[in-house]
Design an enzyme around this catalytic site. Structure first.
Site, mmCIF file in Angstrom:
data_model
loop_
_atom_site.group_PDB
_atom_site.id
_atom_site.type_symbol
_atom_site.label_atom_id
_atom_site.label_comp_id
_atom_site.label_asym_id
_atom_site.label_seq_id
_atom_site.Cartn_x
_atom_site.Cartn_y
_atom_site.Cartn_z
ATOM 1 N N LYS A 189 21.810 116.552 75.979
ATOM 2 C CA LYS A 189 20.650 116.326 76.845
ATOM 3 C C LYS A 189 19.579 115.480 76.133
ATOM 4 O O LYS A 189 19.681 115.253 74.924
ATOM 5 C CB LYS A 189 20.099 117.677 77.317
HETATM 6 C C1 LIG Z 1 23.362 120.732 81.411
HETATM 7 C C2 LIG Z 1 22.889 121.138 82.742
HETATM 8 C C3 LIG Z 1 22.462 122.454 83.017
HETATM 9 C C4 LIG Z 1 22.622 123.585 82.054
HETATM 10 O O1 LIG Z 1 22.098 123.377 80.813
HETATM 11 P P1 LIG Z 1 22.460 124.380 79.628
HETATM 12 O O2 LIG Z 1 21.298 124.241 78.695
HETATM 13 O O3 LIG Z 1 23.740 123.890 79.034
HETATM 14 O O4 LIG Z 1 22.581 125.735 80.185
HETATM 15 C C5 LIG Z 1 21.952 122.730 84.267
HETATM 16 N N1 LIG Z 1 21.873 121.787 85.211
HETATM 17 C C6 LIG Z 1 22.289 120.530 84.999
HETATM 18 C C7 LIG Z 1 22.157 119.531 86.088
HETATM 19 C C8 LIG Z 1 22.835 120.170 83.765
HETATM 20 O O5 LIG Z 1 23.297 118.936 83.569
#
Ligand SMILES: *Cc1c(COP(=O)(O)O)cnc(C)c1O
Length: 391
Positions: A189
């Protein structure tokens, strides 16, 4: 199949000396779990996005779950979201015993359609307990319209801002328009803590509830008359809570990454500028339609115009891999996933825009460590495959 030596990965986190030193400092401090560093991460994050409360959690998925819980989402109610998202967005609805009510996306933004939202609320409004718009790829949803429609029905909104950091819409950051916003610090991310997330809100009541529920339902401000409330070992369990806190170790990485977030964005923007320069005008490829500055560019999702090519998306992606370029597909819509298909009897064509976008889309690499040379090679390879298989 082995990868060529000069393979360009789809994603690589951008970590440096600052993160390494921050982690070492926490390690040597003797306090590893949630403490002062996590608290500072929350404070700095809150001021960065401009909200009253930021609550660090061990993932965005946990954050979404806590968000729904704090809003009192009832089992057997409906929570609206789009099928064009990662598994997390919908699974947390099931955690609550509620059911996702999927609505389709807009073709050019991949985001939840405010028109579809209005239609869904008109028909099912009284069963709906929350709405979760997802800012796909880092492009903010039409939040003003979404908030206006939801407010008309008195339904709270949680922004899944896992991709949208940092990006402003007008004066406000994506993730701060609704009752609650959730960011992800998963390894791929926009900023990362390895695993982690942040919940933001301006509402005191939601913040208090989430604070208690993210750590075993423990409330240190509640005491009974049998115990000395000044004792530091004292606590009260007021709910069956969860174990969703973020460690100081992870938070220390987050603090270092937060300082770089704007710089990371400008590096991603530069890559996107080059993609747009190098790839526009090709009639077999559609580029994302968005203002360069109104997008967090977590993903660069392009679409193939399949009528112009003799190969489909899957084949195009495979050719790119053969040429040493890591690409990915975002997302396989949830309504065609076995769990949701079986449980709710969805057919592929129930969400035609999601299905169509999925079939022709793929994502090109976009991350701070990607070099200009690599971007040039990606552009050249896309063009070369396009002309080799041009119809
Ligand atoms: C990655 C992601 C999540 C979840 O994130 P985590 O920190 O891995 O739990 C939720 N929504 C979207 C759209 C994502 O891409």
């Amino acid at each position: 199949m082995s990868r060529p030596i000069n393979f360009i990965p789809f994603y690589k986190p951008h970590l440096g000396r600052e993160e390494e030193e921050a982690v070492l400092k926490v390690m040597r401090s003797g306090w590893l779990t949630t403490g002062k560093v996590a608290a500072r991460f929350e404070e700095e994050f809150a001021s960065f996005v401009g909200v009253k409360h930021a609550l660090a959690v061990n993932s965005a998925t946990s954050g979404l779950h806590l968000g729904l819980e704090s809003l009192g989402v009832k089992s057997n109610s409906l929570v609206i979201t789009s099928p064009y998202t990662f598994a997390s967005t919908a699974e947390v609805i099931r955690y609550m015993g509620a059911d996702p009510l999927f609505i389709d996306i807009e073709e050019d933004t991949y985001n939840l359609s405010p028109h579809a939202l209005e239609r869904a609320l008109r028909v099912k409004g009284k069963y709906v307990s929350a709405v979760i718009p997802v800012h796909i790829a880092g492009l903010p949803c039409k939040m003003e319209a979404i908030m206006a429609i939801s407010e008309e029905y008195g339904i709270p909104v949680i922004e899944d801002s896992a991709h949208a950091f940092p990006v402003k819409m007008g004066k406000r950051m994506a993730g701060t328009f609704a009752e609650l916003g959730i960011y992800s610090f998963y390894a791929t991310k926009p900023i990362t803590t390895g695993e982690g997330g942040m919940v933001v809100t301006n509402r005191e009541d939601l913040s208090c509830r989430i604070r208690v529920m993210r750590l075993h339902g423990i409330d240190r401000d509640v005491w009974d008359r049998y115990t000395d409330p000044s004792a530091d070992w004292y606590y009260q369990v007021v709910e069956a809570g969860y174990k969703y806190n973020l460690s100081d170790l992870a938070a220390s990485i987050g603090l270092a990454q937060l300082k770089k977030a704007k710089n990371f964005l400008s590096m991603r923007r530069n890559i996107v500028k080059n993609y747009i320069k190098g790839l526009s005008g090709l009639d077999f490829l559609k580029l994302p339609k968005a203002d360069l500055n109104g997008h967090a560019w977590h993903l660069f999702i392009v679409k193939l115009v399949e009528t112009k090519l003799t190969i489909n998306r899957n084949e195009f992606v495979a050719k790119l891999k053969e040429e040493g370029i890591g690409v990915s597909v975002h997302y396989i819509p949830l309504h065609i996933m076995p769990y949701y298909r079986k449980r709710y009897g969805y057919r592929e064509e129930d969400f035609p825009v999601s299905l169509r976008n999925f079939k022709v889309s793929f994502s090109l690499p976009v991350y701070p460590g990607l070099t200009g040379e690599q971007v040039d090679r990606i552009i050249a390879t896309v063009k070369q495959i396009g002309s080799r298989f041009y119809r």
